[in-house]
Design an enzyme around this catalytic site. Structure first.
Site, mmCIF file in Angstrom:
data_model
loop_
_atom_site.group_PDB
_atom_site.id
_atom_site.type_symbol
_atom_site.label_atom_id
_atom_site.label_comp_id
_atom_site.label_asym_id
_atom_site.label_seq_id
_atom_site.Cartn_x
_atom_site.Cartn_y
_atom_site.Cartn_z
ATOM 1 N N ASN A 127 0.808 -1.342 -0.122
ATOM 2 C CA ASN A 127 -0.060 -0.091 0.277
ATOM 3 C C ASN A 127 0.705 1.111 -0.015
ATOM 4 O OD1 ASN A 127 -2.179 -1.605 0.075
ATOM 5 N ND2 ASN A 127 -2.422 -1.541 2.379
ATOM 6 N N VAL A 128 0.285 2.107 -0.665
ATOM 7 C CA VAL A 128 0.939 3.611 -0.773
ATOM 8 C C VAL A 128 0.476 4.669 0.185
ATOM 9 C CG1 VAL A 128 1.962 2.900 -2.997
ATOM 10 C CG2 VAL A 128 -0.234 4.263 -2.871
ATOM 11 N N HIS A 150 5.995 -0.526 -2.517
ATOM 12 C CA HIS A 150 5.498 0.661 -3.890
ATOM 13 C C HIS A 150 5.670 1.724 -3.696
ATOM 14 C CE1 HIS A 150 3.198 -3.422 -5.237
ATOM 15 N NE2 HIS A 150 4.547 -3.478 -5.445
ATOM 16 N N CYS A 176 10.942 14.163 -8.556
ATOM 17 C CA CYS A 176 10.798 14.587 -10.225
ATOM 18 C C CYS A 176 10.925 13.261 -11.180
ATOM 19 C CB CYS A 176 12.373 15.513 -10.182
ATOM 20 S SG CYS A 176 12.564 15.656 -11.829
ATOM 21 N N CYS A 216 9.548 20.532 -11.131
ATOM 22 C CA CYS A 216 10.767 20.353 -10.228
ATOM 23 C C CYS A 216 11.608 21.660 -10.081
ATOM 24 C CB CYS A 216 11.654 19.149 -10.980
ATOM 25 S SG CYS A 216 13.424 19.077 -9.790
ATOM 26 N N ASN A 231 -8.571 -12.634 4.617
ATOM 27 C CA ASN A 231 -8.988 -12.113 3.415
ATOM 28 C C ASN A 231 -10.408 -12.546 3.408
ATOM 29 O OD1 ASN A 231 -9.525 -11.520 0.640
ATOM 30 N ND2 ASN A 231 -7.314 -11.286 0.227
HETATM 31 C C1 BV8 Z 1 7.986 -4.986 -12.137
HETATM 32 C C2 BV8 Z 1 1.727 1.548 -6.602
HETATM 33 C C3 BV8 Z 1 9.906 -5.676 -13.499
HETATM 34 C C4 BV8 Z 1 0.987 2.410 -7.668
HETATM 35 C C5 BV8 Z 1 1.358 -0.722 -7.267
HETATM 36 C C6 BV8 Z 1 2.254 -9.051 -17.404
HETATM 37 C C7 BV8 Z 1 2.118 -8.011 -18.104
HETATM 38 C C8 BV8 Z 1 2.373 -6.615 -17.852
HETATM 39 C C9 BV8 Z 1 3.199 -6.553 -16.348
HETATM 40 C C10 BV8 Z 1 3.281 -7.755 -15.775
HETATM 41 C C11 BV8 Z 1 3.031 -9.187 -16.215
HETATM 42 N N1 BV8 Z 1 3.127 -10.111 -15.363
HETATM 43 C C12 BV8 Z 1 3.831 -9.564 -14.085
HETATM 44 C C13 BV8 Z 1 3.980 -8.248 -14.341
HETATM 45 C C14 BV8 Z 1 4.695 -7.059 -13.707
HETATM 46 C C15 BV8 Z 1 3.665 -6.438 -13.066
HETATM 47 C C16 BV8 Z 1 2.624 -7.197 -12.432
HETATM 48 O O1 BV8 Z 1 2.545 -7.586 -11.372
HETATM 49 N N2 BV8 Z 1 1.472 -7.088 -13.095
HETATM 50 C C17 BV8 Z 1 0.253 -7.942 -12.595
HETATM 51 C C18 BV8 Z 1 -1.079 -7.028 -12.828
HETATM 52 C C19 BV8 Z 1 0.109 -9.201 -13.351
HETATM 53 N N3 BV8 Z 1 4.377 -6.072 -11.859
HETATM 54 C C20 BV8 Z 1 5.221 -4.705 -12.099
HETATM 55 O O2 BV8 Z 1 5.058 -4.207 -13.151
HETATM 56 C C21 BV8 Z 1 6.151 -4.348 -10.822
HETATM 57 N N4 BV8 Z 1 7.445 -4.173 -11.504
HETATM 58 O O3 BV8 Z 1 7.749 -6.080 -12.365
HETATM 59 O O4 BV8 Z 1 9.125 -4.519 -12.767
HETATM 60 C C22 BV8 Z 1 10.760 -4.997 -14.306
HETATM 61 C C23 BV8 Z 1 11.910 -5.488 -14.689
HETATM 62 C C24 BV8 Z 1 12.833 -5.038 -15.493
HETATM 63 C C25 BV8 Z 1 12.760 -3.629 -15.936
HETATM 64 C C26 BV8 Z 1 11.683 -3.082 -15.526
HETATM 65 C C27 BV8 Z 1 10.774 -3.544 -14.839
HETATM 66 C C28 BV8 Z 1 5.655 -3.244 -10.061
HETATM 67 C C29 BV8 Z 1 4.365 -3.453 -9.251
HETATM 68 C C30 BV8 Z 1 3.998 -2.370 -8.597
HETATM 69 C C31 BV8 Z 1 2.804 -1.598 -9.231
HETATM 70 N N5 BV8 Z 1 2.357 -0.624 -8.372
HETATM 71 N N6 BV8 Z 1 1.064 0.365 -6.456
HETATM 72 C C32 BV8 Z 1 -0.320 3.129 -7.220
HETATM 73 O O5 BV8 Z 1 -0.688 2.375 -6.220
HETATM 74 O O6 BV8 Z 1 -1.055 3.836 -7.806
HETATM 75 S S1 BV8 Z 1 0.466 -2.165 -7.362
HETATM 76 C C33 BV8 Z 1 -0.954 -1.797 -6.659
HETATM 77 O O7 BV8 Z 1 -1.889 -2.953 -7.194
HETATM 78 C C34 BV8 Z 1 -1.050 -1.832 -5.219
HETATM 79 O O8 BV8 Z 1 0.103 -1.406 -4.515
HETATM 80 C C35 BV8 Z 1 -1.150 -3.279 -4.846
HETATM 81 O O9 BV8 Z 1 0.078 -3.832 -4.862
HETATM 82 C C36 BV8 Z 1 -1.792 -3.918 -6.457
HETATM 83 C C37 BV8 Z 1 -3.092 -4.234 -5.646
HETATM 84 O O10 BV8 Z 1 -3.154 -5.488 -5.171
HETATM 85 P P1 BV8 Z 1 -3.651 -5.496 -3.648
HETATM 86 O O11 BV8 Z 1 -3.137 -4.678 -2.762
HETATM 87 O O12 BV8 Z 1 -3.649 -6.991 -3.370
HETATM 88 O O13 BV8 Z 1 -5.242 -4.863 -3.789
HETATM 89 P P2 BV8 Z 1 -6.284 -5.439 -4.500
HETATM 90 O O14 BV8 Z 1 -7.105 -4.556 -4.836
HETATM 91 O O15 BV8 Z 1 -5.757 -6.312 -5.890
HETATM 92 O O16 BV8 Z 1 -6.976 -6.770 -4.023
HETATM 93 C C38 BV8 Z 1 -7.550 -6.444 -2.590
HETATM 94 C C39 BV8 Z 1 -7.613 -7.662 -1.813
HETATM 95 O O17 BV8 Z 1 -8.038 -7.231 -0.485
HETATM 96 C C40 BV8 Z 1 -8.491 -8.853 -2.345
HETATM 97 O O18 BV8 Z 1 -7.786 -9.934 -2.030
HETATM 98 C C41 BV8 Z 1 -9.565 -8.376 -1.327
HETATM 99 O O19 BV8 Z 1 -10.181 -9.695 -1.342
HETATM 100 C C42 BV8 Z 1 -8.903 -8.142 -0.245
HETATM 101 N N7 BV8 Z 1 -10.054 -7.332 0.828
HETATM 102 C C43 BV8 Z 1 -11.132 -6.568 0.255
HETATM 103 N N8 BV8 Z 1 -11.633 -6.237 1.554
HETATM 104 C C44 BV8 Z 1 -10.537 -6.751 2.464
HETATM 105 C C45 BV8 Z 1 -9.884 -7.355 2.026
HETATM 106 N N9 BV8 Z 1 -8.939 -8.149 2.881
HETATM 107 C C46 BV8 Z 1 -8.952 -7.943 4.351
HETATM 108 N N10 BV8 Z 1 -9.916 -7.314 4.757
HETATM 109 C C47 BV8 Z 1 -10.818 -6.494 4.303
HETATM 110 N N11 BV8 Z 1 -11.786 -5.774 4.832
#
Ligand code: BV8
Length: 250
Positions: free
Chosen positions: A108-109, A125, A133, A153, A219
């Protein structure tokens, strides 16, 4: 519905928490859901409903439409500023005081763990309340508000951006290294409110499983890692975490 303080947790789970030397936690957007911050899974509200966060949270989107991406983050910063840590965040801050070593890794951010009093936090993240910048990547704490959006910047005139890791961007090397090594060294790993889809964060709980750690998931819905968890606890973290802390450290 008030939480049942005597939620019947398996006895071995409670004992494991009480005996743990190093507890490692990974949190996702789900832990902030009960603070009113929409998760990435839920549709964005209002003006942003028609946008997909994964489309906006990228350097390409920023290059293409810096004004739109900056405004999206300004809206989220405002949402976060008005939000409060919920009982789930607060319970983790209490748990940190009850164990010899505690590492809180968060995707989380929103900075709510800091505001809840957690100390040892690894922000995978980045943090939406910090700005940097786009050109030189260095943090900027103040800039001229002359109506230009995004602002520029003061050092190099480049566009400013939030200090978060976008899709397609690398996580800070030291941050990822710390997260992986703690997932390997802790004796208990809790995955809380994470959909376990985004990489490399999603690989951390599985690394803990591979290393034979006791693993817990909190979860309300099943995720891809649920079948691998020793103790999958189904329900909202705002209810389960306070009950778990109460049961382990009455
Ligand atoms: C990287 C900051 C490598 C920004 C975030 C295929 C295509 C393209 C890319 C990829 C691919 N496969 C893998 C990738 C890489 C990609 C990725 O993982 N994509 C996914 C979609 C497949 N990853 C990246 O790009 C990462 N970097 O790999 O770089 C690289 C190598 C060389 C050179 C260059 C690069 C960077 C990933 C970070 C992205 N930034 N956030 C912003 O916030 O604006 S990610 C962002 O989404 C969040 O920070 C978080 O991490 C993610 C969301 O996930 P969750 O936190 O799990 O939240 P979500 O909504 O998904 O789910 C909520 C959960 O809570 C659910 O399970 C729900 O049931 C539960 N819930 C609901 N209510 C409750 C609860 N739980 C408990 N109590 C409750 N009450």
């Amino acid at each position: 519905m008030n939480s049942n303080p005597h939620h019947n947790f398996p006895r071995p789970l409670i004992t494991a928490l009480q005996m743990a030397q190093h507890v490692v936690v990974l949190t996702g957007a789900g832990i902030s859901a009960e603070s009113g911050i929409p998760t990435f899974r839920e549709a964005q509200t209002g003006l942003w409903a028609q946008y997909d966060p994964q489309e906006l949270a990228t350097p390409q989107a920023f290059r293409q439409n810096p004004h739109l991406v900056w405004e999206w983050y300004a809206w989220r910063r405002n949402l976060v500023a008005r939000a409060k840590p919920n009982p789930g965040h607060l319970a983790l801050a209490v748990m940190e005081k009850r164990v010899p070593q505690f590492t809180l890794i968060t995707q989380n951010v929103d900075g709510l763990h800091q505001r809840a009093g957690s100390q040892n936090i690894v922000e995978l993240h980045g943090n939406i309340t910090r700005t940097k910048c786009f050109e030189d990547g260095r943090i900027v704490t103040e800039w001229a508000e002359n109506g230009e959006i995004p602002p520029r910047c003061p050092r190099c005139g480049g566009l400013l951006r939030p200090d978060v890791v976008w899709f397609g961007e690398r996580l800070p090397v030291n941050v990822l290294r710390t997260a992986v090594s703690t997932a390997q060294s802790g004796d208990i790993f809790l995955a809380i409110g994470a959909s376990a889809i985004v990489q490399p964060a999603a690989s951390l709980p599985l690394e803990a499983v591979r290393r034979g750690k006791i693993t817990i998931e909190i979860n309300p819905s099943p995720t891809p890692i649920t079948p691998s968890m020793h103790y999958p606890l189904s329900g909202p973290s705002g209810r389960i975490l306070p009950a778990l802390v109460q049961a382990a450290w009455p």
